[in-house]
Design an enzyme around this catalytic site. Sequence first.
Site, PDB file in Angstrom:
ATOM      1  N   ASN A 103     -12.609   0.205  -5.602  1.00  0.00           N
ATOM      2  CA  ASN A 103     -12.345  -0.226  -6.975  1.00  0.00           C
ATOM      3  C   ASN A 103     -13.605  -0.814  -7.606  1.00  0.00           C
ATOM      4  OD1 ASN A 103     -11.359  -1.284  -9.360  1.00  0.00           O
ATOM      5  ND2 ASN A 103      -9.963  -2.748  -8.389  1.00  0.00           N
ATOM      6  N   TYR A 154       0.841  -1.197   0.000  1.00  0.00           N
ATOM      7  CA  TYR A 154       0.000   0.000   0.000  1.00  0.00           C
ATOM      8  C   TYR A 154       0.881   1.254   0.000  1.00  0.00           C
ATOM      9  CZ  TYR A 154      -3.939  -3.055   1.231  1.00  0.00           C
ATOM     10  OH  TYR A 154      -4.906  -4.026   1.227  1.00  0.00           O
ATOM     11  N   CYS A 157      -6.719  -5.043  -7.668  1.00  0.00           N
ATOM     12  CA  CYS A 157      -6.517  -4.605  -6.289  1.00  0.00           C
ATOM     13  C   CYS A 157      -6.116  -5.768  -5.379  1.00  0.00           C
ATOM     14  CB  CYS A 157      -7.743  -3.876  -5.761  1.00  0.00           C
ATOM     15  SG  CYS A 157      -9.285  -4.774  -5.923  1.00  0.00           S
ATOM     16  N   HIS A 158      -6.344  -7.003  -5.820  1.00  0.00           N
ATOM     17  CA  HIS A 158      -5.909  -8.160  -5.028  1.00  0.00           C
ATOM     18  C   HIS A 158      -4.389  -8.242  -4.942  1.00  0.00           C
ATOM     19  CE1 HIS A 158      -6.171  -9.614  -9.207  1.00  0.00           C
ATOM     20  NE2 HIS A 158      -5.188 -10.444  -8.892  1.00  0.00           N
ATOM     21  N   GLU A 184      -2.416 -16.698  -9.517  1.00  0.00           N
ATOM     22  CA  GLU A 184      -1.307 -16.000 -10.160  1.00  0.00           C
ATOM     23  C   GLU A 184       0.064 -16.498  -9.679  1.00  0.00           C
ATOM     24  OE1 GLU A 184      -1.731 -11.754 -10.145  1.00  0.00           O
ATOM     25  OE2 GLU A 184      -3.799 -11.848 -10.858  1.00  0.00           O
TER      26      GLU A 184
END
Length: 182
Positions: free
Chosen positions: A139, A116, A147-148, A174
Amino acid sequence: MNSSEQFEVEWTVVGSDIGPLFLAATGEGLVSVVFHADGAVRDRVLDRLRARLGAEPVEAPGSARLAEPIRQLAAYFAGELRAFELPLDWSLISGFNRQVLRELAATVPYGSVVGYGELAERVGQPGAAQAVGAAMGSNPLPVVVPCHRVVESDGGLGGFGGGLETKRMLLALEGVLPRPLF
């Protein structure tokens, strides 16, 4: 395209590995992605879109506007797509939040994460880590605007509007986190 077509809102709900996703698009592009899109969630999102966009959303599961987002999301969940290439309608977000989300989408690729605080620094606002967290929470295009991929500097997951289990699943997809054994 005339201006009335641009502001028409078409929507559908599609299945995904993380549950039903609500998708809405305008003539500008994809405008909304919402997790856990059961009936109550869907109804709240439709009310919010009506109020914010000034248009009556139309259910359109076969919509040409939604076909490519649906295809790309399916490819993403199948592990075949690493970068979304979709026109996006940013009209549900503005100011600092839009700036942060655009930076995130442009600079944090598949399989990576950012803190962040680091994201705050990237937009020229060092010390605004909490404001970045608020931007992530607002978002309107999660997954597509990833945003993850924003985590705490100490390695913690941080928050997530779709729930921490959903965030874990996306990061595991991912390759950032290990996949659950069962």
